[in-house]
Design a protein around this motif. Structure first.
Motif, PDB file in Angstrom:
ATOM      1  N   PHE A   1       0.916  -1.451  -0.498  1.00  0.00           N
ATOM      2  CA  PHE A   1      -0.277   0.143  -0.069  1.00  0.00           C
ATOM      3  C   PHE A   1       0.776   1.521   0.458  1.00  0.00           C
ATOM      4  CE2 PHE A   1      -2.369  -3.200   2.649  1.00  0.00           C
ATOM      5  CZ  PHE A   1      -3.548  -2.862   1.530  1.00  0.00           C
ATOM      6  N   GLN A   2       1.797   1.385  -0.706  1.00  0.00           N
ATOM      7  CA  GLN A   2       2.754   2.553  -0.770  1.00  0.00           C
ATOM      8  C   GLN A   2       2.217   3.856  -1.781  1.00  0.00           C
ATOM      9  OE1 GLN A   2       6.135   0.416  -2.372  1.00  0.00           O
ATOM     10  NE2 GLN A   2       7.585   0.515  -0.003  1.00  0.00           N
ATOM     11  N   ASP A   3       1.087   3.892  -2.072  1.00  0.00           N
ATOM     12  CA  ASP A   3       0.888   4.991  -2.835  1.00  0.00           C
ATOM     13  C   ASP A   3      -0.657   5.607  -2.032  1.00  0.00           C
ATOM     14  OD1 ASP A   3      -1.149   2.882  -2.502  1.00  0.00           O
ATOM     15  OD2 ASP A   3      -2.456   2.932  -4.532  1.00  0.00           O
ATOM     16  N   ILE A   4      -0.595   4.965  -0.012  1.00  0.00           N
ATOM     17  CA  ILE A   4      -1.688   5.673   0.338  1.00  0.00           C
ATOM     18  C   ILE A   4      -0.427   5.874   1.999  1.00  0.00           C
ATOM     19  CG2 ILE A   4      -3.364   4.732  -0.721  1.00  0.00           C
ATOM     20  CD1 ILE A   4      -3.538   2.666   2.071  1.00  0.00           C
TER      21      ILE A   4
ATOM     22  N   ARG B   1      -2.233   3.037   5.947  1.00  0.00           N
ATOM     23  CA  ARG B   1      -1.418   1.304   5.678  1.00  0.00           C
ATOM     24  C   ARG B   1      -2.601   0.512   6.576  1.00  0.00           C
ATOM     25  NH1 ARG B   1       4.017   2.683   3.895  1.00  0.00           N
ATOM     26  NH2 ARG B   1       3.769   4.335   2.353  1.00  0.00           N
TER      27      ARG B   1
ATOM     28  N   ASP C   1      -1.279  -5.243  -7.230  1.00  0.00           N
ATOM     29  CA  ASP C   1      -2.520  -5.072  -6.605  1.00  0.00           C
ATOM     30  C   ASP C   1      -1.770  -5.509  -4.832  1.00  0.00           C
ATOM     31  OD1 ASP C   1      -4.887  -2.696  -5.883  1.00  0.00           O
ATOM     32  OD2 ASP C   1      -4.957  -5.107  -4.875  1.00  0.00           O
ATOM     33  N   SER C   2      -1.507  -4.338  -4.087  1.00  0.00           N
ATOM     34  CA  SER C   2      -1.763  -4.677  -2.295  1.00  0.00           C
ATOM     35  C   SER C   2      -2.816  -5.884  -2.098  1.00  0.00           C
ATOM     36  CB  SER C   2      -1.448  -3.794  -1.683  1.00  0.00           C
ATOM     37  OG  SER C   2      -0.075  -2.992  -1.975  1.00  0.00           O
TER      38      SER C   2
END
Length: 265
Positions: free
Chosen positions: A20-23, A28, A251-252
């Protein structure tokens, strides 16, 4: 629909630093906890511990030192002092396991002081330092876990890097407050024989971390048959933490689905 971790014989966890590195980081934690997983993180010094504590989401594992190493006389006091501060930080966020390594790691996971030859004196001093850590862990009611790291890909120059090394040190100290963090991704790159390594190490394991190799992503993206590993761990009677310390190949949420399915045996 995402799968929740409620059908596994193990306590499943995921590392909040790698998925979830995009949030934002706090989101996370909520995403991981929402899947029924325990939450792990690394460096606590760059986190707002009070805000994390306010979420009610306990952190089950985090880094247990800030500086220093196990063997250098001028660095051991730094390690022990930063371990004490790490215990205080752990109490704020409800953390019970603190990760340490064979030496201090710098940028990119490379040792601050790379070591090419580990001497007998270094082995003896490392055991003494871990014994001192065990007393800090006992007083603070936490467990320090010594993680094995691979040399060829990620952590060149790390002493006490193999599972055999960490097992030798932890078993010599013989304390419930110092155990192994058996990382099977690192073990596969350095040693292989993952199931036998788990069996040999079982009495000393404080946690198992996983990622597939090569690539360090979720199970099924590399060469490790993690389903067989999960079945073997169940047969051994292991019921502790299995944590996905891995990147998502895509996708995480799907990566967590795969992880949960693989270790629900």
């Amino acid at each position: 629909m995402s799968i929740k971790a409620n059908n596994s014989p193990f306590r499943l966890a995921a590392c909040s630093e790698m998925i979830f590195q995009d949030i934002p980081f706090m989101e996370r934690l909520e995403k991981i906890a929402g899947r029924g997983l325990e939450v792990e993180m690394w460096d606590w010094t760059n986190k707002d511990l009070d805000v994390i504590a306010g979420t009610g989401i306990p952190i089950s594992s985090m880094t247990g030192y800030v500086s220093g190493n196990l063997t250098d006389k001028d660095e051991i006091p730094n390690l022990l002092e930063s371990a004490k501060r790490s215990v205080e930080a752990a109490h704020v966020v409800g953390c019970t396991r603190l990760v340490i390594h064979g030496t201090g790691l710098g940028e990119g996971g490379i040792p601050v002081k790379p070591v090419q030859v580990v001497t007998g004196a270094m082995w003896a001093q490392a055991a003494l330092t871990l014994n001192a850590l065990s007393k800090i862990g006992r007083d603070g009611d936490v467990m320090f876990t010594l993680e094995n790291l691979n040399l060829p890909v990620d952590h060149a120059g790390t002493p006490f890097n193999s599972p055999h090394d960490t097992l030798a040190l932890v078993s010599a100290v013989d304390s419930p407050n110092v155990r192994m963090n058996l990382d099977l991704y690192h073990a596969q790159i350095g040693d292989g024989q993952l199931i036998e390594t788990c069996r040999t190490s079982l009495p000393w394991i404080g946690e198992i971390q996983i990622a597939d190799a090569p690539g360090r992503c979720e199970p099924g993206t590399g060469e490790i048959n993690y389903r067989n590993v999960a079945l073997a761990l169940k047969d051994m009677g292991y019921t502790g933490v299995v944590a996905m310390e891995a990147f998502a190949s895509g996708d995480s949420d799907q990566a967590l689905d795969t992880f949960i399915e693989t270790f629900s045996v």
